[in-house]
Scaffold this motif. Structure first.
Motif, PDB file in Angstrom:
ATOM      1  N   LEU A 125      69.804  56.343  69.444  1.00  0.00           N
ATOM      2  CA  LEU A 125      70.200  54.971  69.141  1.00  0.00           C
ATOM      3  C   LEU A 125      71.123  54.358  70.186  1.00  0.00           C
ATOM      4  O   LEU A 125      71.113  53.153  70.401  1.00  0.00           O
ATOM      5  CB  LEU A 125      70.875  54.904  67.770  1.00  0.00           C
ATOM      6  N   ASP A 126      71.942  55.206  70.830  1.00  0.00           N
ATOM      7  CA  ASP A 126      72.911  54.668  71.791  1.00  0.00           C
ATOM      8  C   ASP A 126      73.539  55.809  72.569  1.00  0.00           C
ATOM      9  O   ASP A 126      73.403  56.980  72.216  1.00  0.00           O
ATOM     10  CB  ASP A 126      74.011  53.882  71.062  1.00  0.00           C
ATOM     11  N   HIS A 127      74.207  55.453  73.636  1.00  0.00           N
ATOM     12  CA  HIS A 127      75.047  56.360  74.415  1.00  0.00           C
ATOM     13  C   HIS A 127      76.343  55.605  74.646  1.00  0.00           C
ATOM     14  O   HIS A 127      76.334  54.533  75.245  1.00  0.00           O
ATOM     15  CB  HIS A 127      74.366  56.715  75.740  1.00  0.00           C
ATOM     16  N   LEU A 128      77.426  56.145  74.114  1.00  0.00           N
ATOM     17  CA  LEU A 128      78.744  55.518  74.268  1.00  0.00           C
ATOM     18  C   LEU A 128      79.582  56.273  75.269  1.00  0.00           C
ATOM     19  O   LEU A 128      79.613  57.511  75.255  1.00  0.00           O
ATOM     20  CB  LEU A 128      79.489  55.489  72.936  1.00  0.00           C
ATOM     21  N   ILE A 129      80.284  55.538  76.096  1.00  0.00           N
ATOM     22  CA  ILE A 129      81.318  56.111  76.962  1.00  0.00           C
ATOM     23  C   ILE A 129      82.623  55.581  76.399  1.00  0.00           C
ATOM     24  O   ILE A 129      82.788  54.373  76.222  1.00  0.00           O
ATOM     25  CB  ILE A 129      81.119  55.689  78.424  1.00  0.00           C
ATOM     26  N   ILE A 130      83.545  56.500  76.086  1.00  0.00           N
ATOM     27  CA  ILE A 130      84.740  56.075  75.356  1.00  0.00           C
ATOM     28  C   ILE A 130      86.038  56.437  76.078  1.00  0.00           C
ATOM     29  O   ILE A 130      86.075  57.313  76.943  1.00  0.00           O
ATOM     30  CB  ILE A 130      84.772  56.665  73.928  1.00  0.00           C
ATOM     31  N   SER A 131      87.079  55.742  75.675  1.00  0.00           N
ATOM     32  CA  SER A 131      88.460  56.064  76.038  1.00  0.00           C
ATOM     33  C   SER A 131      89.305  55.697  74.821  1.00  0.00           C
ATOM     34  O   SER A 131      88.783  55.191  73.828  1.00  0.00           O
ATOM     35  CB  SER A 131      88.902  55.256  77.262  1.00  0.00           C
ATOM     36  N   LYS A 132      90.602  55.909  74.919  1.00  0.00           N
ATOM     37  CA  LYS A 132      91.487  55.525  73.814  1.00  0.00           C
ATOM     38  C   LYS A 132      91.473  54.010  73.595  1.00  0.00           C
ATOM     39  O   LYS A 132      91.656  53.531  72.491  1.00  0.00           O
ATOM     40  CB  LYS A 132      92.933  55.947  74.105  1.00  0.00           C
ATOM     41  N   GLU A 133      91.269  53.264  74.670  1.00  0.00           N
ATOM     42  CA  GLU A 133      91.381  51.807  74.613  1.00  0.00           C
ATOM     43  C   GLU A 133      90.091  51.083  74.272  1.00  0.00           C
ATOM     44  O   GLU A 133      90.113  49.908  73.917  1.00  0.00           O
ATOM     45  CB  GLU A 133      91.901  51.260  75.948  1.00  0.00           C
ATOM     46  N   GLY A 134      88.946  51.744  74.419  1.00  0.00           N
ATOM     47  CA  GLY A 134      87.710  51.025  74.173  1.00  0.00           C
ATOM     48  C   GLY A 134      86.481  51.875  74.457  1.00  0.00           C
ATOM     49  O   GLY A 134      86.566  53.087  74.625  1.00  0.00           O
ATOM     50  N   TYR A 135      85.346  51.191  74.549  1.00  0.00           N
ATOM     51  CA  TYR A 135      84.090  51.909  74.754  1.00  0.00           C
ATOM     52  C   TYR A 135      83.089  51.030  75.486  1.00  0.00           C
ATOM     53  O   TYR A 135      83.240  49.813  75.565  1.00  0.00           O
ATOM     54  CB  TYR A 135      83.501  52.369  73.421  1.00  0.00           C
ATOM     55  N   TYR A 136      82.059  51.680  76.011  1.00  0.00           N
ATOM     56  CA  TYR A 136      80.929  51.020  76.648  1.00  0.00           C
ATOM     57  C   TYR A 136      79.687  51.521  75.942  1.00  0.00           C
ATOM     58  O   TYR A 136      79.463  52.723  75.856  1.00  0.00           O
ATOM     59  CB  TYR A 136      80.876  51.387  78.134  1.00  0.00           C
ATOM     60  N   SER A 137      78.896  50.628  75.420  1.00  0.00           N
ATOM     61  CA  SER A 137      77.642  50.974  74.752  1.00  0.00           C
ATOM     62  C   SER A 137      76.488  50.640  75.691  1.00  0.00           C
ATOM     63  O   SER A 137      76.327  49.489  76.094  1.00  0.00           O
ATOM     64  CB  SER A 137      77.499  50.167  73.456  1.00  0.00           C
ATOM     65  N   LEU A 138      75.686  51.639  76.039  1.00  0.00           N
ATOM     66  CA  LEU A 138      74.549  51.386  76.902  1.00  0.00           C
ATOM     67  C   LEU A 138      73.542  50.442  76.241  1.00  0.00           C
ATOM     68  O   LEU A 138      72.892  49.659  76.918  1.00  0.00           O
ATOM     69  CB  LEU A 138      73.871  52.693  77.319  1.00  0.00           C
ATOM     70  N   VAL A 139      73.434  50.497  74.902  1.00  0.00           N
ATOM     71  CA  VAL A 139      72.523  49.586  74.204  1.00  0.00           C
ATOM     72  C   VAL A 139      73.077  48.161  74.251  1.00  0.00           C
ATOM     73  O   VAL A 139      72.369  47.221  74.626  1.00  0.00           O
ATOM     74  CB  VAL A 139      72.294  50.032  72.740  1.00  0.00           C
ATOM     75  N   ASP A 140      74.345  47.973  73.888  1.00  0.00           N
ATOM     76  CA  ASP A 140      74.932  46.632  73.863  1.00  0.00           C
ATOM     77  C   ASP A 140      74.883  45.963  75.243  1.00  0.00           C
ATOM     78  O   ASP A 140      74.742  44.751  75.339  1.00  0.00           O
ATOM     79  CB  ASP A 140      76.387  46.677  73.386  1.00  0.00           C
ATOM     80  N   GLU A 141      75.020  46.776  76.297  1.00  0.00           N
ATOM     81  CA  GLU A 141      75.060  46.236  77.657  1.00  0.00           C
ATOM     82  C   GLU A 141      73.678  46.161  78.304  1.00  0.00           C
ATOM     83  O   GLU A 141      73.552  45.789  79.478  1.00  0.00           O
ATOM     84  CB  GLU A 141      76.005  47.061  78.524  1.00  0.00           C
ATOM     85  N   GLY A 142      72.630  46.559  77.567  1.00  0.00           N
ATOM     86  CA  GLY A 142      71.265  46.437  78.074  1.00  0.00           C
ATOM     87  C   GLY A 142      70.818  47.542  79.018  1.00  0.00           C
ATOM     88  O   GLY A 142      69.829  47.395  79.733  1.00  0.00           O
ATOM     89  N   ASP A 143      71.546  48.655  79.038  1.00  0.00           N
ATOM     90  CA  ASP A 143      71.194  49.767  79.923  1.00  0.00           C
ATOM     91  C   ASP A 143      70.277  50.791  79.255  1.00  0.00           C
ATOM     92  O   ASP A 143      69.871  51.769  79.877  1.00  0.00           O
ATOM     93  CB  ASP A 143      72.459  50.492  80.409  1.00  0.00           C
ATOM     94  N   LEU A 144      69.963  50.599  77.987  1.00  0.00           N
ATOM     95  CA  LEU A 144      69.089  51.544  77.274  1.00  0.00           C
ATOM     96  C   LEU A 144      68.031  50.786  76.503  1.00  0.00           C
ATOM     97  O   LEU A 144      68.294  49.933  75.706  1.00  0.00           O
ATOM     98  CB  LEU A 144      69.916  52.417  76.319  1.00  0.00           C
TER      99      LEU A 144
END
Length: 144
Positions: A125-144
């Motif tokens: 469904l997704d691949h998230l890259i995370i930190s304490k402050e936030g995240y990057y969703s490959l789906v939300d950003e159109g990379d998946l």
């Protein structure tokens, strides 16, 4: 000759009652299950395993690496997902540097995993890259 079975187990106290409905809910779930002392120290990869209705089946800690990399073995991910009878999954890893932008390796691995999972009727469904402050969703950003 006795042949041993590899035993993968999980404890599911919530029996699918925890739902993952968005990248934000996946991030919040992952963060609650991350060691906050190491999130900025070493890279770690976890797999959120979900049932058909996106209810939580379990979270599997796949690997811990160094400050800039961690091993991701697609065969191991799929074997755990199949053993847990998961229908959907989300891969999550941290970048200790705090830079949430995916590397080319992150993107290529995600596409390979999505294709491999599809062959056994599991949806990535997704691949998230995370930190304490936030995240990057490959789906939300159109990379998946």
């Amino acid at each position: 000759m006795k042949i041993s079975e590899i035993n993968v187990s999980y404890v599911n106290e919530h029996s699918g009652t925890i739902k993952v409905s968005s990248s934000r809910s996946a991030y919040n779930l992952a963060l609650k299950n991350w060691n906050e002392d190491t999130i900025e120290l070493q890279e770690e990869v976890k797999i959120i395993l979900l049932n058909r209705a996106n209810g939580l089946v379990g979270i599997y800690s796949l690997s811990k690496g160094g400050v800039s990399a961690s091993i991701v073995d697609i065969k191991l991910i799929l074997s755990v997902a199949l053993k847990a009878v998961a229908s959907n999954m989300i891969i999550v890893h941290n970048h200790p540097s705090g830079n949430l932008k995916p590397s080319e390796t992150d993107i290529k691995l995600t596409h390979r995993l999505k294709k491999a999972a599809k062959t056994v009727e599991i949806s990535l469904l997704d691949h998230l890259i995370i930190s304490k402050e936030g995240y990057y969703s490959l789906v939300d950003e159109g990379d998946l």
